[in-house]
Design a protein around this motif. Structure first.
Motif, PDB file in Angstrom:
ATOM      1  N   THR A 194      46.079  42.926  44.576  1.00 67.27           N
ATOM      2  CA  THR A 194      46.565  42.145  43.697  1.00 67.27           C
ATOM      3  C   THR A 194      47.757  41.230  44.104  1.00 67.27           C
ATOM      4  OG1 THR A 194      45.902  43.546  41.956  1.00 67.27           O
ATOM      5  CG2 THR A 194      47.365  42.112  41.303  1.00 67.27           C
ATOM      6  N   VAL A 231      50.678  37.584  40.675  1.00 65.26           N
ATOM      7  CA  VAL A 231      49.962  37.771  39.396  1.00 65.26           C
ATOM      8  C   VAL A 231      50.673  38.946  38.588  1.00 65.26           C
ATOM      9  CG1 VAL A 231      47.747  38.934  38.817  1.00 65.26           C
ATOM     10  CG2 VAL A 231      47.564  37.301  40.514  1.00 65.26           C
ATOM     11  N   GLY A 251      37.598  41.105  36.705  1.00 64.87           N
ATOM     12  CA  GLY A 251      38.930  40.588  37.291  1.00 64.87           C
ATOM     13  C   GLY A 251      39.409  41.329  38.573  1.00 64.87           C
ATOM     14  N   GLY A 275      42.779  40.008  40.733  1.00 67.45           N
ATOM     15  CA  GLY A 275      43.207  40.150  39.113  1.00 67.45           C
ATOM     16  C   GLY A 275      43.645  41.642  39.067  1.00 67.45           C
ATOM     17  N   LEU A 303      44.503  37.455  35.100  1.00 70.14           N
ATOM     18  CA  LEU A 303      43.168  36.921  35.671  1.00 70.14           C
ATOM     19  C   LEU A 303      43.454  35.494  35.916  1.00 70.14           C
ATOM     20  CD1 LEU A 303      40.571  37.285  36.690  1.00 70.14           C
ATOM     21  CD2 LEU A 303      39.766  37.532  34.469  1.00 70.14           C
TER      22      LEU A 303
END
Length: 387
Positions: free
Chosen positions: A26, A30, A209, A214, A271
């Motif tokens: 990730t 994010v 996700g 995500g 996401l």
């Protein structure tokens, strides 16, 4: 990908991460977007008239829109779920089934697109599992299994063990010609390929996700609007009812009726940011990058004695599985882990498929946009030593 992009993924400086089919890394951007929700406008959605709730509601609603744009549908046809598993179960247990209804799935499915259909046998539904040839769905068997009672076909867009990219558009045509509902598990394709559910011709499309940059705990179900009112929600309560009396309740319309309770708001916002990153890179560019890594890895693995690649010549995502003669996959994975190389071993929640190849477990590598040619060669160098 350049060093600046890789710096968005702090783990890449510590390990060679080759387990993205299980969960992708990730990016920090994010996480920052999710932290902004908690730090700047933390509130429940559709629950208040104050400005914090309105902002949170707007951002959550924007996730539906951005997912729709990503996969080629209206945001009104997007149901946010916990993951692919929940999305598929929503369809499997949301539809009304009659005894002797018929479902077709395949041996290459992840358990999440396999077990829910098997469970329908408790309702008297017939379930057929078709085989594969050379790592791909046997379309002739699929056609031959269709009967007048066939109600739904459920297949994966891409295999999480083989990386196979299935002919989903062709299968969609078969379903339309026979008036059959069509569900596609897109968990392994949405992060890697441009998706257009209209071209695929499916009624339902699901993905998670956490496999596409995500966070965990957020996924989606594309559900054609004409089917939304037919699906019974898995849960009822706050969020998906419009009116409640002492004697009954009325469900909301559209996707709202399938989203009960307080959702993963921060996850949805994260996401949305992940989708933005994927769009900026371009899914076609991601595909080209993975194809180059695939070629390097397969070419290198072919030169290792006693190593057997499962279907090396198929059109695939960045997933490659193999075994090594006389070596236990778990032991190999642990030995690679000691060198900070992360791969997965086991049946990968696809036990029928792994057993199709007469194994109980295999080693799987799965690369993504943050991986490099250097990392692939590092993996092969260490495998050569182990062999």
């Amino acid at each position: 990908m350049n060093d600046e992009f890789r710096s968005l993924f702090p783990l890449t400086s510590d390990v060679v991460y080759l387990d993205s089919a299980a969960t992708s890394l990730t990016p920090t951007s994010v996480l920052e977007e999710m932290n902004d929700y908690y730090n700047k406008y933390c509130a429940n959605i559709d629950r208040g008239v104050h400005h914090l709730s309105k902002l949170a509601s707007h951002r959550y609603g924007d996730t539906h829109k951005k997912i729709g744009e990503l996969i080629g549908c209206s945001g009104k046809e997007v149901v946010l779920t916990k993951n692919t598993t929940e999305a598929i179960n929503q369809v499997a247990f949301g539809l009304d089934w009659s005894k002797n209804d018929h479902v077709i799935t395949t041996v290459m499915e992840h358990h999440s697109n396999f077990v829910p259909w098997l469970r329908l046998r408790e309702k008297g539904v017939k379930v057929d599992v078709i085989g594969i040839k050379n790592g791909q769905i046997d379309l002739n068997e699929l056609k031959n299994k269709i009967t007048s009672e066939t109600r739904l076909i459920a297949i994966c867009h891409a295999s999480n063990v083989l990386g196979t990219i299935n002919p989903v558009i062709e299968i969609g045509k078969i379903c339309r010609e026979n008036d059959i509902l069509y569900l596609v598990d897109g968990a392994q394709s949405t992060p890697h390929l441009p998706i257009d559910v209209q071209k695929i011709g499916c009624d339902f499309y699901s993905f998670s996700g956490h496999k596409m940059l995500g966070p965990t705990g957020i996924g989606a179900l594309y559900c054609k609007q004409k089917h939304q009112e037919k699906l019974k929600p898995l849960m009822v309560g706050g969020g998906n009812v419009s009116n409640v009396t002492k004697t009954g309740y009325t469900l909301k319309k559209g996707y709202h009726r399938l989203e009960a309770g307080t959702p993963n708001i921060a996850g949805a916002i994260g996401l949305t940011k992940a989708i933005q990153i994927l769009n900026e890179i371009g899914l076609k560019n991601i595909r080209k990058h993975e194809e180059k890594l695939n070629k390097t890895l397969i070419d290198e693995l072919r030169n290792l004695d006693g190593l057997n690649i499962l279907n090396p010549d198929i059109d695939r995502t960045g997933v490659i599985s193999f075994t090594i003669k006389g070596k236990d996959p778990h032991k190999i994975a642990l030995q690679l882990d000691q060198k900070n190389i992360i791969v997965r071993s086991g049946n990968h929640c696809s036990q029928p498929l792994v057993e199709h190849y007469n194994y109980d477990k295999v080693i799987r590598t799965s690369h993504y946009i943050y991986n490099t040619q250097k990392e692939i060669k590092t993996l092969c160098k260490e495998l050569k030593k182990l062999i």
